[in-house]
Design a protein around this motif. Sequence first.
Motif, PDB file in Angstrom:
ATOM      1  N   SER A   1     -70.557  10.703  60.016  1.00 11.65           N
ATOM      2  CA  SER A   1     -71.588  10.946  59.026  1.00 11.65           C
ATOM      3  C   SER A   1     -71.405  11.326  57.738  1.00 11.65           C
TER       4      SER A   1
ATOM      5  N   ALA B   1     -69.903   5.326  57.213  1.00  9.35           N
ATOM      6  CA  ALA B   1     -70.223   3.746  57.424  1.00  9.35           C
ATOM      7  C   ALA B   1     -71.481   3.549  58.377  1.00  9.35           C
ATOM      8  N   PRO B   2     -72.362   2.674  58.191  1.00 10.88           N
ATOM      9  CA  PRO B   2     -73.405   2.458  59.251  1.00 10.88           C
ATOM     10  C   PRO B   2     -72.708   2.077  60.389  1.00 10.88           C
ATOM     11  N   ALA B   3     -73.418   2.698  61.474  1.00  6.62           N
ATOM     12  CA  ALA B   3     -72.808   2.325  62.921  1.00  6.62           C
ATOM     13  C   ALA B   3     -73.375   1.235  63.349  1.00  6.62           C
TER      14      ALA B   3
END
Length: 646
Positions: A385, A31-33
Amino acid sequence: MNVRNMIALLASAVAVLVHTSAARSAPAVAAPAAALERADLETWLDGMVPYALKAGDMAGAVVVVVKDGHVLLQKGYGYADVSKKLAMDPEQTMVRIGSTSKLFTWTAVMQLVEQGKLDLDRNINDYLDFTIPNDFGKPVTLRDLMNHRGGFEEGLKDILWTNPQGVPSTEAYLKDHKRPMLFAPGEVPAYSNYGAALAGYIVERISKEPYERYIERHILAPLGMTHTSFDQPLPEHFAAAVSKGYRTASAPPGPYELIVTRPAGSGTTTAADMAHFMIAHLQDGHFGDAEILQVDTAKRMHSPSEQAPAGFATMAHGFFRELHNGRTVIGHGGDTIYFHNDFELLPAEGVGIDFTFNSRGRGEAVYLAREALFNGFMDRYFPDSAATVDPPALPTALADAQVIAGRYESSRRIQHGFLSLFYVLQQTVITANADGTISVPGEFTPEPLVYREIGPQLWRRVGGSRELTLQTVSGVKTVVDGGDPTSVLQAVPLRRSSVLNLTVLTFASLILIWTLLAWLLSRWIRPLKNIPEDLASQVKRLRLLLRAAAAFDVVYLICWFMILQPTLNLELDFYNSGLDPIVGALEVAGLLAIAAAILGIWSAWRLSRLNVPRRLPFWGFVTAAGLLGVVWIGFIGGLIRFSLNY
């Protein structure tokens, strides 16, 4: 873990034992941070923490997050005093941090190592004024204590007080309550407050300063932690600042807890002060102009101090060190009965988070909230990641599942005192499934967790990242949990099987109770008939002996239940030296239980030699079996053991 998952978990909370580390699982997909910035963090916490408090019936919490040497956000939620509506204040409200206090003790040890006054690999008896037995021909070292591998059995007596009168000193506790050695030093992890207290006492002896003053002078003062104390009771000027502790917010607060193993858990502090401690460790021992550790010492302290399988959590000179979402995290958790703390650092990212709840909550909700808060923080700001991909099932999965399946007990246990009965009757069962997976009881969920074998004797949780491996340690089949470096699960020998012993206890109790009921109702149910007159008095006498023995054992078991019952409610202050006369009397009564069993067997045998209806000797032997069952439980459960050290 997102808010929706947290809600589901809170709704299905179940009672669990106090544990210092939470199960950690990774998201199924990358998932994007989100950017770790104050505004986003505050919005996220404001959505999560208040709901957790309300859903779990918890009074309050404080949270602080540091980043790049500065406080990013510190905030209080809920109440420090529910009746007075006194809000939790991260700068002013003092909270108990339980076992997180150990990090101060380990930091003190490393300071003295740095000065050449302590050696981590030297026999601790060289630093003590009493002797730790060398039962396995191998000395205990400070490194063993840091790694919770001193080999000590757990102990509860005198560990927690609520009455400040007569509280034993750390020195007196250590000398009067020496813990039995279950394992050879350095071999089997078994979390030990006794071991940490030993380390604190060594700091006191080598520095020639009382432990509390050492921590104050060499850690708290340099870091400007002016609202922190390890004194018990607290100095008077701090008394009004301490948050109340609650089982649930809807119940009255509990008493102030006095941790007798002070170096293992006596700290009281604020979120703001803990920020200073986090920054100091994130900056390799430095906070502003202050230095509590040299850079090389700090780096050494944060590095592994024991070996572990690849990817498994390990100890780092007192810190728990693990990979979470692919990031190295070092930290510690702490629990008293009422307060619950987590202290987590991401050294490479320069980020730390510390939070404390002042309540257990409904159904032990605090453990779910802690897990959800840290997992949510990591998944939002430091997500994995890459997706977790399970490899294909191994062809040996079915056979290997049968090998790991079985009944296990924790290495952190009481085995020689009367409280060992709880450990005998409550064990972990790993089940082999038809598809080659295994089911393992979850800490916080009513349903078992499913693991799939991903390598030889290595299992990973389905949909998660937590792993288990099967090893043989000191000749015992052992399950190592990749998320817990402080204890393992050991295969249970048949004599300690909870199935066997619970069956024996249940049937023995039912037999003895039935014997007494039959005695009371015998003249109406089945009065004696067709007994020759010359035998009637002898039969009555033998049956009376059997019933008297049964009555004694029933009273004996009831008395032990009354002694053991406070453990179910975590009323640990109940187990102090003032209980010794009662415990001693019950231990001596165990001899009478043995005599009752012998008398029962003799009476049943005598009945079998008489010309009486067969049902009389039959029930005589049944009653004798019940009496023998009590003796068995007495020996296996530690009830018949002449020692007041438990």
